[in-house]
Enzyme design. Sequence first.
Site, PDB file in Angstrom:
ATOM      1  CD  GLU A 274      31.996  25.813 -43.685  1.00 36.32           C
ATOM      2  OE1 GLU A 274      33.123  25.602 -44.160  1.00 36.32           O
ATOM      3  OE2 GLU A 274      31.693  25.534 -42.492  1.00 36.32           O
ATOM      4  CG  HIS A 277      36.771  27.748 -43.753  1.00 36.58           C
ATOM      5  ND1 HIS A 277      37.923  27.781 -43.007  1.00 36.58           N
ATOM      6  CD2 HIS A 277      35.770  27.446 -42.879  1.00 36.58           C
ATOM      7  CE1 HIS A 277      37.630  27.502 -41.729  1.00 36.58           C
ATOM      8  NE2 HIS A 277      36.323  27.302 -41.633  1.00 36.58           N
TER       9      HIS A 277
HETATM   10 ZN    ZN Z   1      35.289  26.696 -39.935  1.00 38.86          ZN
END
Ligand code: ZN
Length: 510
Positions: A274, A277
């Site tokens: 994450e 991201h």
């Molecule tokens: Zn992902």
Amino acid sequence: MPTLDNLKPLITYLKETQNIRSAISLLSWDQETYMPSGASQARAEQLSGLMGMVHERKVGREMSALLSKSVDLETGELLSGISSWQEEAAALLREVWSDYHRARQLPSKFVRELGLETALAHPVWIEARQNNDFKRFAPHLQKIVALKKQEAEYLGYKDSPYDPLLDEYEPGMTVAQLVPIFASLKDKLVPLVEKIAAAPHQPKTDFLDAFYEESAQIRFGEQVLTAMGFSFECGRQDLSAHPFTTSFHPSDVRLTTRVDAHDLLSSLFSSIHEGGHGIYDQGLSEAGFGTPLGEAISLGIHESQSRLWENSVGRSLPFWIHFFPILKETFPSALKDVDLASYYAGINRVRPSLIRVESDEVTYNLHVMLRFEIERSLIEDDLPVSELPERWNDMMQSYLGVRPATDSEGVLQDIHWAGGAFGYFPTYTLGNLYAAQLFNQAKEDMKDLNTQMEKGELLSLKSWLNDKVHRWGRQYTSDELIRRITGEPLNPDYFTKGLDEKYSKLYRLS
Ligand code: ZN
């Protein structure tokens, strides 16, 4: 030459719309982290109302009037000829028109209905997953599938009704392009999984489910995120049932993770994933906020960022040369008898498993292929939702050789379908392929990257990604961007060759 300055009224309007979308994202983030369960009906109505407003703004009279000053609304052609425009402004108009055109094909009533159905389905999915009760969730899913089929009809398609759904997440990608990519991956992955399973040399993994205190796991994850360059001044990390990242602005990016005291890898790798991201979202242009120049290109490119950090960095030996001693200090008793080499082999163990998000690099794409096939059956061939658990379990058996004992470990494990996200899963595999190709280029461009990683220095990799990928927003398509950075189109060989080399060594395959 017309530039972004000539588009000021349009840009102001887009930014206002984005502020409402950011409020929607904040309400959704809250729904999955802190919202009391009794609020789900009221929240569903709030979300549905705001989503209707956004849709109205995307396709309404004001938008049409603003856009029609520069673009032919029917064809998308720029009125004064594309070559007369500054490149950024032309890209902005191309992408805004493409969003406009897509949204205009969906009636507002339909968008509201889909928003309401998915918001209602969400808490039911959580409950069904907790209680292993697919029957409870099935009627909601059946409704959502019917709506997605209707959506495909509204959007139109040439070959498959799955294409316009896929296009929402990976613009330009089609079933016809994906099928051969997936087939060739499967041909290479299945024999590799078999060779690994048959290898006499297997890593020690018993330490992975020792006791790791939960808050210490979270703290260690945050230490790694900080080293990666994720800014906690412009972001935070919370807990949720299914880890995700959402962004309201480059200055406010939210990650979530989940933590289990007897599973070292689940929280750690979801944080790194994450975080990849989040770094993309924090690296988008603030000046371009609200316009395509400040938005991510596609989910496949987004996933390439998380996968690059998770796999190319987080599962590499150079990374752990620096971080393993710190991890050992954090968990002295659990890792007492574990050295770096056995730790590195252990965290890279390949083992067919039931849960996609906890699967390894080698088997992961087989989980994705199964979902892609099932989605196509639902959308193209009218597979009844009631038959999903059986179909799922049979395919798990044939792709991975394991069979879920419960639907919670099978068809109920992912959040996507409850949210109406059909066509999303293939972007995970595309992300893996883009990631391997990008990381290969990063190593070409920074010859000492491995040495830097061995010292825990990850910031020049982050800057390289900022510069090559993040700052461009949607100025280039994914295909153009990959060609610009690496000099060639998407090439799955970087991924499969990388796996072959890494796992032949780890498992001492001949
Ligand atoms: Zn992902």
